[in-house]
Design an enzyme around this catalytic site. Structure first.
Site, mmCIF file in Angstrom:
data_model
loop_
_atom_site.group_PDB
_atom_site.id
_atom_site.type_symbol
_atom_site.label_atom_id
_atom_site.label_comp_id
_atom_site.label_asym_id
_atom_site.label_seq_id
_atom_site.Cartn_x
_atom_site.Cartn_y
_atom_site.Cartn_z
ATOM 1 N N LYS A 107 0.829 -1.200 0.000
ATOM 2 C CA LYS A 107 0.000 0.000 0.000
ATOM 3 C C LYS A 107 0.866 1.254 0.000
ATOM 4 C CE LYS A 107 -1.943 -1.599 3.693
ATOM 5 N NZ LYS A 107 -2.796 -1.861 4.885
ATOM 6 N N GLY A 148 -9.271 2.707 10.550
ATOM 7 C CA GLY A 148 -9.845 1.444 10.101
ATOM 8 C C GLY A 148 -9.793 1.196 8.611
ATOM 9 N N THR A 149 -9.134 2.079 7.849
ATOM 10 C CA THR A 149 -9.109 1.884 6.399
ATOM 11 C C THR A 149 -8.308 0.642 6.008
ATOM 12 O OG1 THR A 149 -7.285 3.486 6.288
ATOM 13 C CG2 THR A 149 -9.498 4.292 5.768
ATOM 14 N N GLY A 150 -7.237 0.342 6.750
ATOM 15 C CA GLY A 150 -6.472 -0.867 6.450
ATOM 16 C C GLY A 150 -7.289 -2.123 6.692
ATOM 17 N N CYS A 151 -8.050 -2.131 7.799
ATOM 18 C CA CYS A 151 -8.947 -3.256 8.090
ATOM 19 C C CYS A 151 -9.964 -3.425 6.966
ATOM 20 C CB CYS A 151 -9.708 -3.025 9.393
ATOM 21 S SG CYS A 151 -8.702 -2.678 10.849
ATOM 22 N N THR A 206 -10.129 8.314 8.788
ATOM 23 C CA THR A 206 -9.459 7.211 8.099
ATOM 24 C C THR A 206 -9.140 6.047 9.028
ATOM 25 O OG1 THR A 206 -7.327 8.305 8.474
ATOM 26 C CG2 THR A 206 -8.439 8.730 6.372
#
Length: 268
Positions: A173, A206-209, A204
């Site tokens: 990412k 929790g965007t990776g989750c 933002t």
């Protein structure tokens, strides 16, 4: 209906962890299940406490899921201790789990280490080799590859090195440190860039989750790795563009464990 399992911690405010994972999986059309690695008491401003599951209890959760409603895909989020990492790897191998998406949460955007060196070593030796795809950010990719990433070329080199070493696909990412929300997928000797636009939304957390869960959901539905990543990118861009504003928080937060095992939380 296809099924997906998230193995991660609970976020009592619902913005990250298993709550975000299950919302994302259901929004992407699959039945969502969870195995909880830890409970947290938190909201949009920070973390008040954490209660970690024992390896034995996590193993019981996984046994109950795989012997009843077998998941078509598995997403693994932050796992902080060596014992939990070991039991996850053992159960995934035992039940021959498929479409495993690992978000190797090790380093916060701020650069702070979130899990101990011992846990990182266990993650590398037992969990990464069973994953079908891992989704590191730039600091995490630097830990896994030993390289310093300052350009798109560096990202391509690191993703290839990690993919070859651990035998999995790698979605590296991007971010403001290298590019404008562009991600690079390395798989089976081939690479592809997924271009994205940076959306100025302060929420933002929790965007990776969400991204890794959306990938798992789409793999569960039978899409190829490239299609699953493309659809997941479209989903998260749409969610951020909606500009949802929740709570009275001061902005996005990084949280996890420091090297002494203490749970920490701080601004991005």
């Amino acid at each position: 209906m296809k099924t997906a399992l998230t193995i991660a911690g609970s976020d009592s405010s619902g913005g990250a962890g298993i709550q975000a994972d299950m919302k994302t999986m259901m929004a992407n059309g699959v039945y969502a299940m969870s195995a909880v690695t830890a409970l947290t008491a938190q909201n949009t401003t920070g973390v008040a406490g954490i209660l970690e599951s024992s390896p034995e209890f996590l193993g019981q959760q996984l046994d109950c899921i795989f012997t009843d409603i077998r998941p078509d895909a598995v997403k693994i989020g932050m796992v902080s201790s060596t014992g939990l990492i070991k039991v996850i790897a053992e159960k995934l191998v035992q039940y021959r789990a498929e479409n495993i998406v690992l978000d190797p949460v090790m380093v916060a955007t701020s650069g702070a280490s979130l899990i101990s060196g011992e846990a990182v070593s266990e993650l590398k030796s037992s969990l990464l080799p069973v994953a079908d795809v891992i989704t590191p950010n730039i600091p995490e990719a630097e830990v896994l590859s030993g390289l310093k990433l300052c350009s798109n070329k560096d990202m391509e080199k690191a993703a290839e090195q990690i993919g070859k070493e651990y035998g999995c696909a790698v979605l590296l990412k991007g971010g403001h440190a290298v590019n404008d929300a562009n991600d690079f997928l390395y798989q089976n000797g081939q690479g592809r860039w997924f271009l994205g636009r940076r959306i100025h939304n302060p929420n933002t957390h929790g965007t990776g989750c969400t991204l890794s869960s959306a990938i798992a959901a789409n793999l569960a539905k039978g899409f190829s790795m490239e299609e699953a990543v493309e659809r997941a990118k479209e989903y998260i861009s749409g969610a951020l563009a909606d500009m949802l504003d929740l709570g009275q928080g001061s902005g996005p937060m990084n949280h996890g464990f420091d090297l002494d095992g203490r749970f920490i939380c701080g601004p991005v």
